[in-house]
Design a protein around this motif. Structure first.
Motif, short mmCIF file in Angstrom:
data_model
loop_
_atom_site.label_atom_id
_atom_site.label_comp_id
_atom_site.label_asym_id
_atom_site.label_seq_id
_atom_site.Cartn_x
_atom_site.Cartn_y
_atom_site.Cartn_z
N HIS A 65 1.07 -1.19 -0.06
CA HIS A 65 0.22 -0.18 -0.56
C HIS A 65 0.89 1.02 0.05
O HIS A 65 0.36 1.94 -0.17
N GLN B 75 1.20 -0.07 -5.23
CA GLN B 75 -0.33 -0.66 -5.37
C GLN B 75 -0.86 -0.04 -6.52
O GLN B 75 -1.92 -1.54 -6.67
N TRP C 254 1.08 -7.33 -7.15
CA TRP C 254 0.55 -6.69 -5.72
C TRP C 254 -0.71 -6.67 -5.30
O TRP C 254 -1.25 -6.67 -4.30
N GLN C 255 -1.63 -6.15 -5.83
CA GLN C 255 -2.94 -5.86 -6.13
C GLN C 255 -3.49 -7.14 -6.52
O GLN C 255 -4.61 -7.59 -5.92
N ALA D 285 -2.62 -8.69 -2.93
CA ALA D 285 -3.23 -8.30 -1.71
C ALA D 285 -4.95 -8.16 -1.45
O ALA D 285 -5.45 -8.77 -0.75
#
Length: 97
Positions: A33, A37, A42-43, A46
């Motif tokens: 974050h 992001q 990584w999206q 998450a």
């Protein structure tokens, strides 16, 4: 900080293990974050963490999620220059994965 350090273990070793996994997951998510992001990998990570915490999906274990992405996590933590988390990841790889 060592995963095998007595600070992380009590009579409920499995609960301690899971708490350590959750703490590491939270640390990783904070790095995501704070600068990653927009990265599709990584999206997706998450989103998997969010789903896992909501009870969606086959596995509700932060260590499983971390383990299945350990090589990418190492890169993320190296980029963030988070030496403490890298040491902890080494310990987790040795002791849990």
């Amino acid at each position: 900080m060592k995963a095998t350090d007595n600070r992380y273990y009590s009579e409920n070793a499995e609960g301690d293990r899971m708490a350590l996994g959750e703490a590491m997951l939270e640390r990783v998510l904070s790095h995501i974050h704070n600068g990653n992001q927009d990265n599709a990998l990584w999206q997706h990570f998450a989103k998997k963490a969010q789903d896992m915490r909501a009870g969606i999906g086959p596995v509700k274990d932060p260590l499983f999620l971390l383990h299945s992405n350990v090589y990418y996590l190492r890169d993320l933590l190296e980029e963030a220059e988070d030496e403490e988390a890298l040491d902890l990841l080494d310990d987790m790889e040795r002791d849990f994965f």
